[in-house]
Design a protein around this motif. Structure first.
Motif, mmCIF file in Angstrom:
data_model
loop_
_atom_site.group_PDB
_atom_site.id
_atom_site.type_symbol
_atom_site.label_atom_id
_atom_site.label_comp_id
_atom_site.label_asym_id
_atom_site.label_seq_id
_atom_site.Cartn_x
_atom_site.Cartn_y
_atom_site.Cartn_z
ATOM 1 N N VAL A 67 -45.845 -2.261 30.777
ATOM 2 C CA VAL A 67 -44.659 -2.238 29.773
ATOM 3 C C VAL A 67 -43.412 -2.275 30.637
ATOM 4 O O VAL A 67 -43.388 -1.477 31.415
ATOM 5 N N LYS A 68 -42.563 -3.484 30.370
ATOM 6 C CA LYS A 68 -41.195 -3.228 31.143
ATOM 7 C C LYS A 68 -40.469 -2.037 30.473
ATOM 8 O O LYS A 68 -40.277 -2.182 29.243
ATOM 9 N N LYS A 69 -40.062 -0.910 31.011
ATOM 10 C CA LYS A 69 -39.139 0.005 30.875
ATOM 11 C C LYS A 69 -37.768 -0.350 30.475
ATOM 12 O O LYS A 69 -37.082 -0.218 29.281
ATOM 13 N N GLY A 70 -37.021 -0.388 31.629
ATOM 14 C CA GLY A 70 -35.588 -0.642 31.378
ATOM 15 C C GLY A 70 -35.286 -2.313 31.193
ATOM 16 O O GLY A 70 -36.220 -3.178 31.522
ATOM 17 N N LEU A 71 -34.467 -2.686 30.206
ATOM 18 C CA LEU A 71 -34.201 -3.977 30.057
ATOM 19 C C LEU A 71 -32.574 -4.556 30.367
ATOM 20 O O LEU A 71 -31.762 -4.630 29.657
ATOM 21 N N PRO A 72 -32.158 -4.297 31.710
ATOM 22 C CA PRO A 72 -30.692 -4.491 32.064
ATOM 23 C C PRO A 72 -30.724 -5.790 32.092
ATOM 24 O O PRO A 72 -31.613 -6.686 32.599
ATOM 25 N N PHE A 73 -29.199 -6.536 32.093
ATOM 26 C CA PHE A 73 -29.085 -7.629 32.432
ATOM 27 C C PHE A 73 -27.982 -7.479 33.349
ATOM 28 O O PHE A 73 -27.015 -7.039 33.400
ATOM 29 N N ARG A 74 -28.143 -8.091 34.564
ATOM 30 C CA ARG A 74 -27.236 -8.198 35.801
ATOM 31 C C ARG A 74 -26.660 -9.531 36.115
ATOM 32 O O ARG A 74 -27.060 -10.491 35.889
ATOM 33 N N PRO A 75 -25.263 -9.367 36.116
ATOM 34 C CA PRO A 75 -24.442 -10.656 36.307
ATOM 35 C C PRO A 75 -24.777 -11.241 37.593
ATOM 36 O O PRO A 75 -25.440 -10.469 38.566
ATOM 37 N N ASN A 76 -24.848 -12.643 37.588
ATOM 38 C CA ASN A 76 -25.362 -12.992 39.042
ATOM 39 C C ASN A 76 -24.187 -14.174 39.417
ATOM 40 O O ASN A 76 -23.537 -14.018 40.496
ATOM 41 N N SER A 86 -37.255 -9.447 33.579
ATOM 42 C CA SER A 86 -38.270 -10.331 33.676
ATOM 43 C C SER A 86 -39.638 -9.724 32.837
ATOM 44 O O SER A 86 -39.913 -8.717 32.699
ATOM 45 N N SER A 87 -40.242 -10.884 32.368
ATOM 46 C CA SER A 87 -41.565 -10.723 31.710
ATOM 47 C C SER A 87 -42.441 -10.543 32.581
ATOM 48 O O SER A 87 -43.951 -10.390 32.134
ATOM 49 N N SER A 88 -42.410 -10.403 34.080
ATOM 50 C CA SER A 88 -43.523 -10.280 35.019
ATOM 51 C C SER A 88 -42.943 -10.002 36.500
ATOM 52 O O SER A 88 -41.554 -10.039 36.306
ATOM 53 N N ASN A 89 -43.616 -9.310 36.974
ATOM 54 C CA ASN A 89 -43.264 -9.365 38.673
ATOM 55 C C ASN A 89 -44.688 -9.641 39.464
ATOM 56 O O ASN A 89 -45.769 -9.442 38.948
ATOM 57 N N GLY A 90 -44.124 -10.124 40.607
ATOM 58 C CA GLY A 90 -45.399 -10.537 41.624
ATOM 59 C C GLY A 90 -45.822 -11.881 41.378
ATOM 60 O O GLY A 90 -45.461 -12.483 40.436
ATOM 61 N N CYS A 91 -46.613 -12.293 42.193
ATOM 62 C CA CYS A 91 -47.182 -13.673 42.075
ATOM 63 C C CYS A 91 -48.599 -13.851 42.851
ATOM 64 O O CYS A 91 -48.705 -13.012 43.870
ATOM 65 N N ALA A 92 -49.365 -14.865 42.427
ATOM 66 C CA ALA A 92 -50.548 -15.118 42.945
ATOM 67 C C ALA A 92 -50.328 -16.097 44.320
ATOM 68 O O ALA A 92 -51.592 -16.099 45.093
ATOM 69 N N MET A 93 -49.340 -16.718 44.516
ATOM 70 C CA MET A 93 -48.975 -17.261 45.570
ATOM 71 C C MET A 93 -48.657 -16.563 46.908
ATOM 72 O O MET A 93 -48.357 -15.387 46.396
ATOM 73 N N ALA A 94 -48.595 -17.000 47.938
ATOM 74 C CA ALA A 94 -48.394 -16.023 49.235
ATOM 75 C C ALA A 94 -47.356 -16.523 49.985
ATOM 76 O O ALA A 94 -47.693 -16.833 51.287
ATOM 77 N N CYS A 95 -46.185 -16.798 49.647
ATOM 78 C CA CYS A 95 -44.964 -17.893 50.583
ATOM 79 C C CYS A 95 -44.893 -16.626 51.376
ATOM 80 O O CYS A 95 -44.429 -15.507 51.152
ATOM 81 N N ALA A 96 -44.894 -17.248 52.809
ATOM 82 C CA ALA A 96 -44.519 -16.146 54.071
ATOM 83 C C ALA A 96 -43.448 -15.450 53.908
ATOM 84 O O ALA A 96 -43.199 -14.225 54.647
ATOM 85 N N ASN A 115 -44.745 -6.136 26.487
ATOM 86 C CA ASN A 115 -43.696 -5.904 25.315
ATOM 87 C C ASN A 115 -42.848 -7.259 25.525
ATOM 88 O O ASN A 115 -41.692 -6.968 25.466
ATOM 89 N N ILE A 116 -43.446 -8.434 25.294
ATOM 90 C CA ILE A 116 -42.398 -9.638 25.428
ATOM 91 C C ILE A 116 -41.575 -9.460 24.145
ATOM 92 O O ILE A 116 -40.601 -10.201 24.450
ATOM 93 N N GLU A 117 -41.937 -9.182 23.166
ATOM 94 C CA GLU A 117 -41.021 -9.141 21.981
ATOM 95 C C GLU A 117 -39.704 -8.381 22.097
ATOM 96 O O GLU A 117 -38.776 -8.713 21.804
ATOM 97 N N GLN A 118 -39.844 -7.192 22.863
ATOM 98 C CA GLN A 118 -38.678 -6.419 23.269
ATOM 99 C C GLN A 118 -37.702 -6.932 24.080
ATOM 100 O O GLN A 118 -36.690 -7.027 23.961
ATOM 101 N N ILE A 119 -38.619 -7.543 25.300
ATOM 102 C CA ILE A 119 -37.671 -8.423 26.122
ATOM 103 C C ILE A 119 -36.769 -9.634 25.570
ATOM 104 O O ILE A 119 -35.536 -9.943 25.743
ATOM 105 N N MET A 120 -37.599 -10.426 24.632
ATOM 106 C CA MET A 120 -36.935 -11.563 23.914
ATOM 107 C C MET A 120 -35.833 -11.193 22.928
ATOM 108 O O MET A 120 -34.640 -11.578 23.020
#
Length: 351
Positions: A67-76, A86-96, A115-120
């Motif tokens: 469950v994504k706890k914090g829901l901050p929005f960071r300026p970029n 983010s709705s996820s983190n990590g990846c199945a690919m392995a880019c070096a 908790n995608i509904e909260q994120i959305m």
């Protein structure tokens, strides 16, 4: 035969995530996987303490559900106006070279947030609060752009849950905002999400030989290039990420060949809306140490103290970037090559 990208055999799950509808749907996709309850998706000793040589197996076989706890929005202001939760983190690919791999201490397989509904809902509220974009900027001339996949690859996430489909659907409803994510994935399911131009996909590309060495478990450059017109026909705004640009003897000839191939492959409709980001390689000392155990050949290209200099990250880590002054000259040469061979490709961001 190559191993499948995903062969989920173990799911670490927070009880709160397993109780949500999205969490239940994800678990149902992998009925034969072992399930292990954890208090936090961040604190899983088996992932943090794995042997460096055993780097690829957890990416293929392990899934984390949290469950994504914090829901901050960071300026970029670079790839996007804001970094969305983010709705996820990590990846199945392995880019070096990928910094995402370090976030859980080792290989960092995919963590899906249930908790995608909260994120959305948080994203919709944030966009509504912004109102109309007052003036164009390098990110977009009209819309506020939200990066949705800072810590993973949403094309791969789409193989696991409907989170990506739901996010694409959300941005169809936001009159002043557009979603965006970078990817190396080639996931046909994305073609059925009906984005209606409200989601931007940034396809990451580099010369074929370099990708074969560095983009471990990722689709080939040829597959990615062929997928770009399909994404555009499906209704996405499609940009390119020339990332990372890895400097070595012969790099200009390799990129020139790639630009010529792209020019031949891309249809006119894609060229008319095309823009690109150019990102020079940044490497990391901790990731360098891990790579030496499982992929030392990659480090011959990535770890170049002769042309790199140290720079401390905000978190205190030691990064290597191409040397100040020289980096600017190499970047200018790269942009000149691109302008010569793909003059229609606007450079939206270069670093």
């Amino acid at each position: 035969m190559a191993a499948p990208l995903l062969d989920i055999r173990r799911i670490y799950l927070e009880p709160a995530a397993a109780a949500l509808p999205r969490g239940q749907a994800v678990v149902a996709r992998f009925p034969d996987a072992e399930r292990i309850e954890v208090a936090s998706h961040w604190r899983i000793p088996e992932l943090r303490e794995a042997e460096p040589e055993d780097y690829l197996r957890p990416k293929r076989e392990v899934l984390v559900l949290g469950v994504k706890k914090g829901l901050p929005f960071r300026p970029n202001g670079r790839s996007a106006d804001f970094i969305a939760p983010s709705s996820s983190n990590g990846c199945a690919m392995a880019c070096a070279y990928c910094y995402v791999a370090r976030r859980k201490g080792h290989a960092n397989p995919i963590t899906v947030f249930a908790n995608i509904e909260q994120i959305m809902a948080a994203t919709a509220r944030h966009a509504a609060k912004q109102g109309p974009k007052p003036e164009p900027n390098q990110v977009d001339p009209r819309d506020w752009v939200y990066d949705l996949g800072e810590n993973g690859d949403l094309s791969v996430d789409a193989l696991i849950s409907d989170n990506v489909r739901d996010l694409v659907a959300l941005f169809r409803t936001l009159p002043n905002a557009k979603g965006s994510f970078a990817t190396k994935g080639v996931t046909p399911a994305l073609l059925g999400y009906d984005p209606q131009g409200r989601t931007r996909i940034r396809m990451s590309l580099m010369p074929h030989g370099m990708a074969k060495l560095l983009d471990v478990r990722a689709p080939s450059i040829a597959e990615r290039m062929a997928f770009v017109p399909e994404l555009h026909r499906a209704g996405y705004e499609v940009h390119l990420n020339f990332s990372p640009v890895v400097l070595h003897e012969g790099w200009e000839a390799e990129w020139t060949a790639l630009f010529a191939e792209l020019d031949a492959v891309l249809p006119a409709a894609v060229k008319q809306q095309l823009a690109a980001e150019i990102i020079m390689l940044t490497h990391n000392e901790a990731l360098h140490d891990v790579n030496l155990a499982w992929h030392p050949k990659a480090e011959e290209m990535l770890w170049r103290p002769d042309i790199q200099e140290e720079k401390r990250s905000e978190a205190g880590g030691v990064n290597l970037r191409y040397r100040t002054g020289w980096k600017g000259r190499w970047l200018a040469r790269f942009q000149a090559l691109l302008a010569r061979h793909m003059p229609y490709c606007r450079v939206r961001y270069a670093f």
